[in-house]
Enzyme design. Structure first.
Site, PDB file in Angstrom:
ATOM      1  N   GLU A  10      -1.720   2.467 -10.697  1.00  0.00           N
ATOM      2  CA  GLU A  10      -0.647   1.518 -11.064  1.00  0.00           C
ATOM      3  C   GLU A  10      -0.417   1.464 -12.569  1.00  0.00           C
ATOM      4  OE1 GLU A  10      -1.135  -2.403  -9.459  1.00  0.00           O
ATOM      5  OE2 GLU A  10      -1.137  -1.689  -7.389  1.00  0.00           O
ATOM      6  N   GLU A  56       8.382  -0.547  -7.437  1.00  0.00           N
ATOM      7  CA  GLU A  56       8.218  -1.740  -6.605  1.00  0.00           C
ATOM      8  C   GLU A  56       8.941  -2.947  -7.215  1.00  0.00           C
ATOM      9  OE1 GLU A  56       4.255  -2.662  -5.210  1.00  0.00           O
ATOM     10  OE2 GLU A  56       4.898  -4.602  -4.405  1.00  0.00           O
TER      11      GLU A  56
HETATM   12  O1  KIV Z   1      -1.073  -1.052  -1.911  1.00  0.00           O
HETATM   13  C1  KIV Z   1       0.033  -0.792  -1.413  1.00  0.00           C
HETATM   14  O2  KIV Z   1       0.276  -0.943  -0.206  1.00  0.00           O
HETATM   15  C2  KIV Z   1       1.062  -0.270  -2.307  1.00  0.00           C
HETATM   16  C3  KIV Z   1       2.433  -0.075  -1.740  1.00  0.00           C
HETATM   17  C4  KIV Z   1       3.108  -1.384  -1.595  1.00  0.00           C
HETATM   18  C5  KIV Z   1       3.226   0.876  -2.527  1.00  0.00           C
HETATM   19  O3  KIV Z   1       0.801  -0.032  -3.437  1.00  0.00           O
END
Ligand code: KIV
Length: 292
Positions: A128, A195
């Protein structure tokens, strides 16, 4: 010998490779991604023919019951990912690096990513954010492991972002999302998640994205979409984020099934003769005699 199933064609579907993914983008074919956290959810994703499966750290909340994604450990994620691996043949499997397992150094990031490949059989990892995560992504790519980036709302650092809310809603914040995405692309990521950003912002960034972009709450301009398995199937209680669309209400069905089972046990209807084993009467007589 590998402990993981070899990717094999299922019917006329071939295992999804990175070039195949790039080709989907080139052709403008929408890319379908879903999360999975265990053998049955992976089998459902396989049978439905999705392209990408993410063992997301959302599993911290959906299957492990933590209040956020932050507490989940690498070992917990590896167990979920290995179970998902056993249910998959064709989708590309991506493991989410959990909070605290990659941020502090390139060495840590590469070592954690390697565990997802070696111990859980993932094809790729996801991390991330921009900033230092760009360097971590570059290091993991240099170690030969495909990396998916993730910008916009990044739940691992949601507190710093002001909570679980849409990002990039001012020109300055949207520019930052765009810069992070370009930097991750330049660092060698094979794909990226956008997101919770306004659809027009995603649409402005898309012409500069050469790698596939998978949106969740980013509108229709991205190359594909991802939803959390438990959100799309209604396996979790409560109202989800604005972008969640429910395609089933399985939690209600699960509660109903368990409740009917409980009622039948208490009412003496279960088990019936259909659900019990028989024994030859002579053998039963012998048993009675032996028991006195
Ligand atoms: O952890 C997760 O499910 C995610 C998705 C929402 C992309 O990062």
């Amino acid at each position: 010998m590998s402990t993981f199933p070899t990717p094999t064609p299922v019917g006329d579907r071939l295992p999804v490779s990175l070039p195949a993914l790039a080709e989907l983008k080139r052709l403008g074919t929408p890319i379908v991604m879903v999360t999975a956290y265990d053998f049955p959810s992976a089998q459902a994703a396989e049978a439905a023919g999705v392209d990408l499966v993410l063992v997301g750290d959302s599993g911290a909340m959906t299957v492990l019951g933590y209040p956020s994604t932050v507490p989940v450990s690498v070992d917990e994620m590896l167990m979920l990912a290995a179970a998902a691996r056993r249910g998959l043949r064709t989708p590309l499997l991506i493991g989410d690096l959990p909070f605290g397992s990659y941020e502090s150094s390139d060495e840590l990031a590469v070592a954690t990513a390697q565990r997802f490949i070696k111990e859980a059989g993932c094809d790729a990892v996801k991390l991330e954010g921009g900033g230092a995560s760009v360097d971590r992504a570059r290091a993991i790519v240099a170690a030969g492991i495909p990396v998916m980036g993730h910008v916009g709302l990044t739940p691992q650092t949601a507190t710093a972002l002001g909570g679980y809310k849409a990002q990039g809603r001012t020109a300055q914040r949207a520019l930052q999302v765009a810069r992070d995405a370009f930097a991750l692309q330049e660092a060698g990521c094979f794909a990226i998640v956008f997101e919770a950003i306004p659809a027009p912002v995603a649409a402005e960034i898309m012409p500069r994205m050469e790698i596939p972009v998978i949106g969740i709450g980013a509108g229709p301009a991205t190359d594909g979409q991802v939803l959390v398995f438990h959100d799309l199937l209604g396996i979790r209680a409560g109202v989800g984020a604005r972008f969640v669309k429910r395609y089933a209400d399985l939690l209600d069905e699960m509660v109903d099934g368990v409740r009917r089972y409980a009622d039948e046990v208490r009412g003496g209807q279960y088990p019936s003769s259909d659900h019990t084993y028989s024994i030859d009467p002579a053998e039963l007589g012998e048993l009675k005699a032996q028991l006195g």
